[in-house]
Design a protein around this motif. Structure first.
Motif, short mmCIF file in Angstrom:
data_model
loop_
_atom_site.label_atom_id
_atom_site.label_comp_id
_atom_site.label_asym_id
_atom_site.label_seq_id
_atom_site.Cartn_x
_atom_site.Cartn_y
_atom_site.Cartn_z
N VAL A 14 -9.20 -5.46 5.87
CA VAL A 14 -8.41 -6.68 5.65
C VAL A 14 -8.65 -7.14 4.21
O VAL A 14 -9.74 -7.59 3.87
N GLU A 15 -7.64 -6.98 3.36
CA GLU A 15 -7.75 -7.30 1.93
C GLU A 15 -6.38 -7.72 1.40
O GLU A 15 -5.40 -7.00 1.58
N ASP A 16 -6.33 -8.93 0.78
CA ASP A 16 -5.03 -9.42 0.31
C ASP A 16 -4.63 -8.82 -1.03
O ASP A 16 -3.45 -8.86 -1.40
N GLU A 17 -5.56 -8.25 -1.80
CA GLU A 17 -5.23 -7.61 -3.07
C GLU A 17 -4.80 -6.17 -2.80
O GLU A 17 -5.61 -5.33 -2.42
N ALA A 18 -3.52 -5.86 -3.04
CA ALA A 18 -2.98 -4.55 -2.70
C ALA A 18 -3.68 -3.40 -3.42
O ALA A 18 -3.99 -2.37 -2.79
N PRO A 19 -3.97 -3.49 -4.75
CA PRO A 19 -4.65 -2.36 -5.41
C PRO A 19 -6.04 -2.09 -4.82
O PRO A 19 -6.43 -0.93 -4.68
N VAL A 20 -6.77 -3.14 -4.49
CA VAL A 20 -8.10 -2.95 -3.90
C VAL A 20 -7.97 -2.34 -2.51
O VAL A 20 -8.73 -1.44 -2.13
N ARG A 21 -7.00 -2.82 -1.74
CA ARG A 21 -6.78 -2.29 -0.39
C ARG A 21 -6.40 -0.81 -0.46
O ARG A 21 -6.88 0.01 0.35
N ALA A 22 -5.54 -0.43 -1.42
CA ALA A 22 -5.12 0.96 -1.55
C ALA A 22 -6.30 1.87 -1.88
O ALA A 22 -6.46 2.95 -1.29
N PHE A 23 -7.14 1.44 -2.82
CA PHE A 23 -8.31 2.26 -3.18
C PHE A 23 -9.26 2.39 -2.00
O PHE A 23 -9.73 3.49 -1.68
N ALA A 24 -9.58 1.27 -1.34
CA ALA A 24 -10.57 1.29 -0.26
C ALA A 24 -10.10 2.16 0.90
O ALA A 24 -10.89 2.93 1.48
N SER A 25 -8.84 2.05 1.24
CA SER A 25 -8.33 2.84 2.37
C SER A 25 -8.36 4.33 2.05
O SER A 25 -8.75 5.17 2.88
#
Length: 730
Positions: free
Chosen positions: A617-628
């Motif tokens: 669960v992350e509202d920042e799309a670039p961070v969410r993309a990297f983490a996933s």
């Protein structure tokens, strides 16, 4: 049996000897006490103020002639009985003062009674004897009898406006004695230095009023000379009347020349009022010519508006509130200026403004740091992903390494912002500052170079402190680097430590250091020094005297933030051409210093293959993309949500299995801890990893209350992320 008899006889003899010695000691003690008591009696017997000797229970054992005369109509077996008619609840007052005298040796208190002001003092003669003295303050120069001789009307008012005392001049003016200020003035509250309407016996008149704060919240209020006062009460030209008045007053010509001044004004203005002095010679800071302000006062345009000015002084700042009041004849006008020393008030005001300013910058720094941490997480994270697809022989590998290194440098810069805003994570421990400095000496010598001499001077009995060793080393390094940069031609840097005990506290640079035991760390240099007008800015972020490109301006602000978060204080002293000294005060730690062997920390396990379902669960799309992508590369199953509400909707499916929640803390809508608590109601065994660009301190207590949860600060690398998730699941 004979041996037993001899032993008993010997024991009895020893007991007799001990009893005899104890008796002699007691008699000697009583004799000494009697001698001391006789000396006290001879000393206070002829005292003009009532004096009493009492025992521990308050029984009077002696009273001098003044006490016998004053309390002859009252039973005075105990001090409480003697003072029953003097003031309310004498028992509580006597107990309070006697307890303080037992602890400190003496005590005193000024008390307002129905008959005037008195001062009750007590000295502990020994554990069982106390000397009491009752002093009538009305006999003093500033008291009632002296005030009755004063031609100026004067009264004393209590904190609630009750009139406690009124001199003869005031009583004549009113035609009697008023009980409250509302019976004296038509409008309240009283403003010192302004004209107020006085309700006299013959009708309302306008008078200039001066107010002097007194002890216990009381106020002394004077009516000053003015043209509208009734004839014969006070002469408007009799300046001698107010020479000894405890109110600073100036008589000023419209052109700015100081015609006359009283003693209080001359003392306040550092005795700079010479014949022919102008107001601008002793007061500054209006922002426009003082003569213009005086002209407006004569014309009645701005007389009611007081101004805050600064007195010219060689050694300290003196702030003065000045109220102007026109006086004199129309053809020969002058101005009466009432001064009020507001130095303490202005210092508190400037301290508050500076605190607000620093807090605002700190909040800005914290917010910027959060946004940058999100960006840096995405940059360094995607760089890690690219590095996985390139080996060292690849032409792009060196460029990717450069990107990664500079992202880490940017993360360190953001860490300094968080340090300034006091939002970084501290790991305090009990330290011996001498060991910490010794461990850093090698690094510091390399920093200063060969042209600068670095010396250490330690207090051999230095007390321990409680601080974060790593952060304290950062502070020391920043101070030494600044000292080095101030000595381009070489010089000396001396680092000192010592124990400091502040018995009365310390007030400087608009900061008050409370009394107590401290450890002082000083860094002296022999550099160029810091100009006085720039010293107040040295701890502000991004402010630097270095040329562009030579520094970030965050070194001293980082030190400031770390020391403040540690609970300490940092000050700077500097002389141009001589050098600069930074002094750090950190509270001494009472607990004993324990030396712990450093634990062997194994290298973190970087999983090559993981298993489990992770809800990201992350509202920042670039961070969410990297983490996933990073987690999927390691074999984890990843479910994504851009907000807490979306995550809770997904968890409404009872058939969905989730092993771990990986969530940002601060998000639009519900924050991380809030939605996780709701989800754990139905899924109590689920593990949790919180990530945030803010420090853990911002929500540390909330996170600790959530079971099976850990914190991972941003920016994090691919290995840090996957290792944390793997550790939580396994």
């Amino acid at each position: 049996m004979a041996e037993v008899s001899l032993a008993l006889l010997g024991f009895g003899s020893v007991a007799v000897i001990f009893a005899t010695v104890a008796t002699l000691v007691r008699l000697a003690k009583l004799r000494r006490r009697g001698v001391a008591t006789d000396a006290l009696i001879s000393m206070v017997d002829n005292d003009a103020s009532p004096c009493f000797l009492t025992n521990f229970d308050g029984d009077i054992t002696f009273k001098n002639d003044a006490a016998s005369d004053k309390f002859r109509e009252k039973t005075t077996a105990t001090l409480g009985q003697a003072f029953t008619d003097l003031f309310a609840n004498p028992g509580a007052v006597l107990y309070r003062l006697q307890s303080k005298a037992q602890a400190l040796g003496s005590a005193r208190e000024d008390i307002v009674t129905r008959k005037g002001h008195v001062r009750l003092s007590v000295n502990a003669v020994d554990e069982e004897t106390f000397l009491w003295r009752l002093e009538d303050l009305s006999d003093r120069g500033g008291g009632a009898r002296a005030a009755d001789a004063l031609s100026l009307p004067m009264l004393t008012a209590g904190p609630t406006g009750t009139v406690l005392y009124m001199n003869e001049a005031f009583r004549r003016l009113l035609g009697g004695r008023a009980k409250n200020l509302s019976g004296v003035f038509s409008q309240l509250p009283i403003v010192s230095g302004q004209v107020h309407q006085v309700l006299t016996e013959t009708g309302p008149i306008d008078s200039l009023v001066a107010e002097v704060p007194s002890h216990g919240g009381r106020r002394e209020i004077y009516l000053l000379p003015g043209d509208s006062m009734t004839e014969g009460t006070i002469s408007s030209t009799d300046w001698d009347t107010i020479e000894e008045l405890p109110v600073p007053l100036l008589k000023i010509a419209p052109e700015g020349e100081v015609i006359a001044s009283n003693h209080e004004a001359r003392a306040l203005l550092d005795n700079r009022l010479k014949p022919g002095s102008r107001l601008s010679d002793v007061l500054t800071g209006l922002g426009r010519p003082l003569v213009d302000w005086l002209g407006e006062a004569v014309e009645g345009k701005g007389a009611t508006t007081s101004q805050f000015l600064e007195a010219v002084h060689d050694t300290r700042e003196i702030h003065v509130q000045v109220s102007l009041n026109p006086a004199g004849e129309a053809e020969n006008p002058h101005i009466i200026a009432v001064l009020n020393d507001v130095t303490e008030f202005k210092n508190l005001q400037m301290q508050f403004v500076q605190s607000q300013k620093m807090q605002a910058i700190g909040q800005l720094a914290g917010g910027v740091a959060h946004d940058f941490n999100n960006l840096l997480t995405a940059i360094s994270g995607h760089c890690d992903l690219l590095l996985l697809r390139h080996d060292q022989g690849d032409g792009d590998y060196a460029d990717l390494v450069q990107i990664h290194q500079n992202a880490n440098r940017a993360a360190a810069l953001v860490g300094q912002l968080l340090a300034y805003s006091r939002k970084q994570n501290l790991q305090p421990e009990v330290l011996d500052l001498r060991n910490t400095l010794s461990d850093s000496t090698h690094l510091l010598n390399r920093l200063v170079g060969e042209r600068i001499t670095l010396t250490l001077d330690h207090d051999p009995g230095l007390s321990p402190i409680r601080a974060d060793k790593r952060q304290l080393e950062q502070v020391l390094m920043n101070l030494v680097v600044n000292a080095r940069d101030a000595m381009t031609e070489g010089g000396n840097i001396r680092i000192e430590t010592e124990n400091v005990t502040l018995s009365d506290g310390l007030s400087r640079d608009r900061v008050t250091v409370p009394p107590g035991a401290y450890v002082a760390l000083r860094v002296h240099d022999t550099g160029t020094g810091i100009p006085e007008d720039k010293r107040s800015k040295v701890f502000e972020p991004f402010w630097t005297t270095k040329k562009t490109g030579d520094g970030t301006g965050l070194g001293l602000s980082t030190a400031y933030g770390i020391i403040k978060q540690t609970g300490g204080y940092i000050f700077v002293d500097s002389t141009i051409g001589v050098g600069t000294s930074f002094t750090i005060l950190i509270p001494a730690h009472d607990a004993p210093l324990t030396i712990e062997e450093p634990a062997v920390v194994a290298d973190p396990v970087v999983p090559t293959k993981g298993d489990g379902v992770v809800l990201l669960v992350e509202d920042e799309a670039p961070v969410r993309a990297f983490a996933s992508r990073a987690l999927r590369l390691r074999g984890f199953t990843v479910l994504e949500a851009d907000c807490a509400e979306a995550a809770l909707d997904m968890l409404n499916d009872p058939d969905l299995d989730v092993d771990l929640f990986l969530t940002d803390v601060i998000m639009p809508g519900k924050d991380g801890p809030t939605w996780v608590r709701e989800a754990l109601v139905q899924r109590p065994e689920t593990k949790v990893v919180f990530v945030s660009g803010y420090a853990e301190e911002a929500f540390g207590e909330e996170q600790k209350s959530i079971p099976n949860s850990v914190f991972l600060p941003k920016p994090f690398s691919l290995n840090e992320l996957t290792s944390t998730v793997h550790s939580q699941l396994h």
